[in-house]
Motif scaffolding. Structure first.
Motif, PDB file in Angstrom:
ATOM      1  N   ILE A  54     -14.471 -56.762  42.552  1.00 30.25           N
ATOM      2  CA  ILE A  54     -14.801 -57.023  41.146  1.00 30.25           C
ATOM      3  C   ILE A  54     -13.523 -57.413  40.414  1.00 30.25           C
ATOM      4  CG2 ILE A  54     -15.919 -56.113  39.075  1.00 30.25           C
ATOM      5  CD1 ILE A  54     -16.974 -53.793  40.684  1.00 30.25           C
ATOM      6  N   GLU A  55     -13.603 -58.481  39.633  1.00 29.97           N
ATOM      7  CA  GLU A  55     -12.471 -58.857  38.787  1.00 29.97           C
ATOM      8  C   GLU A  55     -13.005 -59.507  37.519  1.00 29.97           C
ATOM      9  OE1 GLU A  55     -13.418 -61.999  38.908  1.00 29.97           O
ATOM     10  OE2 GLU A  55     -11.696 -63.052  39.739  1.00 29.97           O
ATOM     11  N   ASN A  76     -22.193 -62.757  38.418  1.00 29.67           N
ATOM     12  CA  ASN A  76     -21.851 -62.179  37.116  1.00 29.67           C
ATOM     13  C   ASN A  76     -22.180 -60.676  37.106  1.00 29.67           C
ATOM     14  OD1 ASN A  76     -24.599 -61.894  36.669  1.00 29.67           O
ATOM     15  ND2 ASN A  76     -24.763 -63.747  35.428  1.00 29.67           N
ATOM     16  N   GLY A  77     -22.007 -60.049  35.954  1.00 25.09           N
ATOM     17  CA  GLY A  77     -22.204 -58.599  35.854  1.00 25.09           C
ATOM     18  C   GLY A  77     -23.626 -58.139  36.113  1.00 25.09           C
ATOM     19  N   GLU A 120     -16.140 -50.431  31.144  1.00 24.03           N
ATOM     20  CA  GLU A 120     -17.587 -50.275  31.305  1.00 24.03           C
ATOM     21  C   GLU A 120     -18.224 -51.482  31.988  1.00 24.03           C
ATOM     22  OE1 GLU A 120     -19.407 -48.852  27.677  1.00 24.03           O
ATOM     23  OE2 GLU A 120     -17.805 -47.398  27.394  1.00 24.03           O
ATOM     24  N   GLY A 121     -17.662 -52.658  31.774  1.00 26.34           N
ATOM     25  CA  GLY A 121     -18.190 -53.869  32.433  1.00 26.34           C
ATOM     26  C   GLY A 121     -18.084 -53.781  33.948  1.00 26.34           C
ATOM     27  N   GLN A 122     -17.177 -52.919  34.448  1.00 18.92           N
ATOM     28  CA  GLN A 122     -17.041 -52.724  35.898  1.00 18.92           C
ATOM     29  C   GLN A 122     -17.563 -51.337  36.306  1.00 18.92           C
ATOM     30  OE1 GLN A 122     -13.121 -53.890  37.357  1.00 18.92           O
ATOM     31  NE2 GLN A 122     -13.169 -55.796  36.186  1.00 18.92           N
ATOM     32  N   MET A 159     -17.622 -60.244  42.136  1.00 19.05           N
ATOM     33  CA  MET A 159     -18.301 -60.097  40.845  1.00 19.05           C
ATOM     34  C   MET A 159     -17.277 -60.275  39.730  1.00 19.05           C
ATOM     35  SD  MET A 159     -20.708 -56.972  39.587  1.00 19.05           S
ATOM     36  CE  MET A 159     -19.843 -55.929  38.468  1.00 19.05           C
ATOM     37  N   GLY A 160     -17.585 -61.153  38.783  1.00 25.82           N
ATOM     38  CA  GLY A 160     -16.698 -61.387  37.640  1.00 25.82           C
ATOM     39  C   GLY A 160     -17.316 -60.748  36.400  1.00 25.82           C
TER      40      GLY A 160
END
Ligand code: R2B
Ligand code: URA
Length: 289
Positions: free
Chosen positions: A225-226, A140-141, A192-194, A185-186
């Motif tokens: 990352i997705e 996760n993030g 901003e989450g990425q 990474m999801g």
């Protein structure tokens, strides 16, 4: 096929798979009973494209345009021989809804030994754009191997391992394609989450902090990352459904944030992930001559 099948479903006279536009008054066993592989992709267009390519590979009605089954305002579902191709939209909520309804659909249909494969797009970390990442685990993030969901007012964590055998088998058919095994990474946001610096709002982090985080992720084995990996892994691990996330990378996030490649180049990158999965499908379900 689902290790944690929900017995409440048996009490329903008719189960309405609302977002798919299908229900148990239909002959689901005749329509879907022979399904063995489900391919998932973000957009309706890609789901159709993949369905067409599967038809060609399996020599099944490849001259006909793929026709969706059910309603198409939320998701688009195609069936080609024993392979479904379905869109899942963007993000975990959209992915989870289609996972619940698809899995119930396949149970009602009596399908057995089905595998789920997401063929997606992503931002790479430390890999050349166009590289395909086959995920062995989703993080996760916060770079932790679980998916967090709020259930009845409580936060619940579910582990996020993909099926190792499936990941290795798909990696094994790569031939000359540039494919790596790694962690995905999801996140719940593209910007901003990425850790992007090109969103609409001033981020709370610097360019240096962003790079430090991406390098930490790389050091922990993250290669892309997705926005769906953790939900997909957690759902399928709970259900006991072999699943994997196979994503093309559109850029190397250590080099920048914007997706600057031309549509033609992006289609070429996406086709690498499709080609990899097509080879696996061909090997798994064979061709009809
Ligand atoms: C990859 O691409 C989409 C965002 O652009 C999202 O669905 C994802 O996981
Ligand atoms: N999809 C994502 O979620 N992130 C990217 O950087 C590219 C595609």
């Amino acid at each position: 096929m689902n290790a944690h099948r929900n017995l409440h479903i048996d009490e329903l006279e008719t189960d309405y798979l609302y977002h798919l536009g299908l229900d148990t008054s239909m002959d689901l066993p005749a329509m879907f009973g022979d399904t063995k592989i489900v391919c998932m992709g973000g957009s309706a267009e890609r789901a159709k494209d993949v369905a067409g390519k599967i038809a060609q590979r399996l020599n099944l009605d490849s001259e006909l345009e793929p026709q969706p089954i059910g309603k198409t305002d939320r998701y688009s579902l195609y069936k080609t021989g024993p392979v479904l191709s379905v869109s899942h939209g963007i993000g975990m909520p959209s992915m989870l809804i289609v996972l619940h309804e698809l899995t119930k659909l396949l149970e009602h249909a009596g399908a057995t030994d089905v595998e789920y494969i997401r063929i997606g797009t992503s931002g790479g970390i430390g890999v050349e754009p166009g590289t395909v990442v086959v995920a062995e685990q989703a993080l996760n993030g916060t770079l932790k191997p679980y998916f967090e969901q709020v259930v009845l007012g409580r936060k619940v964590e579910y582990p996020t391992d993909f099926d190792q055998r499936l990941a290795e088998e798909i990696h094994g058919v790569r031939g000359k394609l540039q494919v790596v095994l790694g962690k995905t990474m999801g996140t719940d946001d593209f910007y901003e989450g990425q850790g992007r610096l090109d969103g609409a709002l001033e981020p709370m982090y610097s360019a240096q902090e962003k790079l430090t985080f991406l390098r930490t992720a790389y050091a922990q084995g993250v290669r892309n990352i997705e926005m769906e990996a953790t939900a997909l892994a957690a759902f399928c691990q709970r259900a006991g459904i072999p699943a994997v996330d196979v994503c093309a990378t559109f850029l190397n996030r250590l080099q920048g944030d914007q997706v600057t490649s031309t549509p033609k180049q992006l289609a070429e990158y996406a086709s690498h992930a499709q080609e990899l999965v097509l080879r696996y499908i061909e090997k798994k379900v064979g061709t009809k001559k």
